[in-house]
Motif scaffolding. Structure first.
Motif, PDB file in Angstrom:
ATOM      1  N   ARG A   1      11.894 -16.446   0.968  1.00 46.70           N
ATOM      2  CA  ARG A   1      10.514 -16.494   0.500  1.00 46.70           C
ATOM      3  C   ARG A   1       9.694 -15.596   1.417  1.00 46.70           C
ATOM      4  NH1 ARG A   1       9.911 -21.493   0.630  1.00 46.70           N
ATOM      5  NH2 ARG A   1       8.762 -21.770   2.572  1.00 46.70           N
ATOM      6  N   GLY A   2       9.007 -14.632   0.837  1.00 52.65           N
ATOM      7  CA  GLY A   2       8.250 -13.703   1.654  1.00 52.65           C
ATOM      8  C   GLY A   2       7.009 -13.202   0.945  1.00 52.65           C
ATOM      9  N   ARG A   3       6.226 -12.457   1.689  1.00 50.39           N
ATOM     10  CA  ARG A   3       4.986 -11.868   1.169  1.00 50.39           C
ATOM     11  C   ARG A   3       5.016 -10.363   1.423  1.00 50.39           C
ATOM     12  NH1 ARG A   3       1.682 -13.719   4.989  1.00 50.39           N
ATOM     13  NH2 ARG A   3       3.401 -14.797   6.043  1.00 50.39           N
ATOM     14  N   VAL A   4       4.562  -9.612   0.424  1.00 50.09           N
ATOM     15  CA  VAL A   4       4.512  -8.150   0.533  1.00 50.09           C
ATOM     16  C   VAL A   4       3.094  -7.721   0.193  1.00 50.09           C
ATOM     17  CG1 VAL A   4       5.456  -5.962  -0.256  1.00 50.09           C
ATOM     18  CG2 VAL A   4       6.929  -7.994  -0.165  1.00 50.09           C
ATOM     19  N   GLU A   5       2.447  -7.046   1.147  1.00 51.57           N
ATOM     20  CA  GLU A   5       1.059  -6.643   0.957  1.00 51.57           C
ATOM     21  C   GLU A   5       0.889  -5.168   1.299  1.00 51.57           C
ATOM     22  OE1 GLU A   5      -1.057  -9.169   3.591  1.00 51.57           O
ATOM     23  OE2 GLU A   5      -0.670 -11.012   2.453  1.00 51.57           O
ATOM     24  N   GLN A   6       0.081  -4.486   0.501  1.00 54.07           N
ATOM     25  CA  GLN A   6      -0.235  -3.091   0.770  1.00 54.07           C
ATOM     26  C   GLN A   6      -1.399  -3.032   1.752  1.00 54.07           C
ATOM     27  OE1 GLN A   6       1.453  -0.481  -1.218  1.00 54.07           O
ATOM     28  NE2 GLN A   6       0.748   0.803   0.471  1.00 54.07           N
ATOM     29  N   ASP A   7      -1.226  -2.263   2.836  1.00 49.93           N
ATOM     30  CA  ASP A   7      -2.271  -2.085   3.836  1.00 49.93           C
ATOM     31  C   ASP A   7      -2.469  -0.586   4.039  1.00 49.93           C
ATOM     32  OD1 ASP A   7      -4.097  -2.237   5.846  1.00 49.93           O
ATOM     33  OD2 ASP A   7      -2.704  -2.971   7.379  1.00 49.93           O
ATOM     34  N   GLY A   8      -3.356  -0.007   3.230  1.00 47.10           N
ATOM     35  CA  GLY A   8      -3.525   1.443   3.276  1.00 47.10           C
ATOM     36  C   GLY A   8      -2.242   2.113   2.795  1.00 47.10           C
ATOM     37  N   ALA A   9      -1.690   2.992   3.634  1.00 48.04           N
ATOM     38  CA  ALA A   9      -0.436   3.670   3.283  1.00 48.04           C
ATOM     39  C   ALA A   9       0.787   2.844   3.651  1.00 48.04           C
ATOM     40  CB  ALA A   9      -0.375   5.031   3.975  1.00 48.04           C
ATOM     41  N   ASP A  10       0.581   1.745   4.356  1.00 54.29           N
ATOM     42  CA  ASP A  10       1.704   0.943   4.840  1.00 54.29           C
ATOM     43  C   ASP A  10       1.939  -0.280   3.963  1.00 54.29           C
ATOM     44  OD1 ASP A  10       2.190   2.605   7.037  1.00 54.29           O
ATOM     45  OD2 ASP A  10       0.619   1.610   8.212  1.00 54.29           O
ATOM     46  N   LEU A  11       3.184  -0.747   4.005  1.00 49.65           N
ATOM     47  CA  LEU A  11       3.566  -1.957   3.294  1.00 49.65           C
ATOM     48  C   LEU A  11       3.897  -3.021   4.326  1.00 49.65           C
ATOM     49  CD1 LEU A  11       3.888  -2.443   0.220  1.00 49.65           C
ATOM     50  CD2 LEU A  11       6.356  -2.185   0.542  1.00 49.65           C
ATOM     51  N   ARG A  12       3.221  -4.146   4.272  1.00 51.46           N
ATOM     52  CA  ARG A  12       3.460  -5.230   5.218  1.00 51.46           C
ATOM     53  C   ARG A  12       4.374  -6.269   4.561  1.00 51.46           C
ATOM     54  NH1 ARG A  12       0.431  -4.999   9.701  1.00 51.46           N
ATOM     55  NH2 ARG A  12      -1.437  -3.668   9.697  1.00 51.46           N
ATOM     56  N   ILE A  13       5.477  -6.574   5.240  1.00 54.41           N
ATOM     57  CA  ILE A  13       6.459  -7.502   4.708  1.00 54.41           C
ATOM     58  C   ILE A  13       6.590  -8.668   5.688  1.00 54.41           C
ATOM     59  CG2 ILE A  13       8.853  -7.788   3.960  1.00 54.41           C
ATOM     60  CD1 ILE A  13       8.888  -4.684   3.621  1.00 54.41           C
TER      61      ILE A  13
END
Length: 261
Positions: A242-254
């Motif tokens: 179970r995880g979360r994936v978020e877009q932060d500008g040009a980066d992807l936070r996992i």
């Protein structure tokens, strides 16, 4: 138009058991970096070895108008270079000799290099990967990470059209992981190479890849830009977490929260 790499209906097996069956992917384009991700036994290494002509395969692998699977291995290797997870043990060569040997085996356009020029070019590549101080060291005396960098230098020295890297940063510390990813990305752009690599670190794959292909049990589960291929749904379905994936500008936070029951 520059040649693209196309994979259509690719199949490969071990011991009669299919590992990859009917795998097709959108074309790979020059100057791009693609990461193959997925759990163990997903078929990632088998796919790379099949593309390199090192594992029997059926289907079609085309580079421009060439059917690579129909070529003799020596001709196949003119276009595709494969870097395995580790160098063979007990290789009685120095780092410099190993890279120079890779250069000698590479197709040459124009007049052949003199021995001095060849050694100079080999040393340049060794410096690029960050182990110039180990150039005269025996390959069998290097640490695991240094051997990985020496193997990368051999692969880069050949300047292939398609560069296949199997876990190229698995034995490296964080500094060299980032150094290698920056270098590979830059050389892909400058040389017009198509780089396809197996990675286990999803954050690094997301940060340094133009495209991510997610494999599981020899099948394509997702394929596209990192923000599209890596999602909470893919983490759950493919990795059982179970995880979360978020877009932060040009980066992807996992962020991984827990394993699934």
């Amino acid at each position: 138009m520059p040649d693209t790499l196309e994979i259509d209906g690719l199949g490969a097996a071990y011991g009669g058991k299919p590992v990859i069956d009917g795998l097709s992917l959108a074309p790979f384009v020059p100057g791009s970096v693609t990461s193959l991700i997925g759990p163990n036994a997903a078929g990632k290494t088998t796919l790379l070895r099949a593309l390199a002509g090192l594992h029997p395969a059926k289907g079609a692998v085309r580079l421009g108008g060439r059917d690579l699977l129909a070529l003799p291995l020596a001709d196949h290797a003119r276009y595709v270079t494969y870097m395995p997870q580790s160098l063979p043990q007990r290789v009685a060569l120095s780092v410099l000799e190993g890279v120079a040997g890779a250069l000698r085996a590479s197709p040459v356009e124009g007049p052949a290099l003199s021995d001095a020029a060849l050694m100079g070019r080999a040393l340049e590549v060794i410096e690029l990967v960050g182990i110039g101080h180990k150039a005269l060291e025996g390959l069998d005396h290097l640490s695991g990470g240094q051997r990985q960098l020496a193997s990368l230098a051999q692969a880069l020295a050949r300047s292939p059209r398609v560069l296949l890297l199997d876990e190229p940063i698995s034995a490296l510390d964080l500094y060299y992981q980032l150094r290698v990813m920056k270098l590979v990305q830059r050389l892909a752009r400058e040389r017009g190479m198509m780089v396809i690599m197996v990675l286990h670190d999803l954050a690094i794959a997301a940060r340094w890849s133009d495209r991510v292909v997610v494999l599981a049990e020899g099948r394509v589960m997702a394929d596209g830009p990192p923000a599209e291929a890596i999602s909470a749904e893919v983490l759950a379905q493919v990795y059982k977490v179970r995880g979360r994936v978020e877009q932060d500008g040009a980066d992807l936070r996992i962020a991984i929260d827990d394993i699934l029951p």
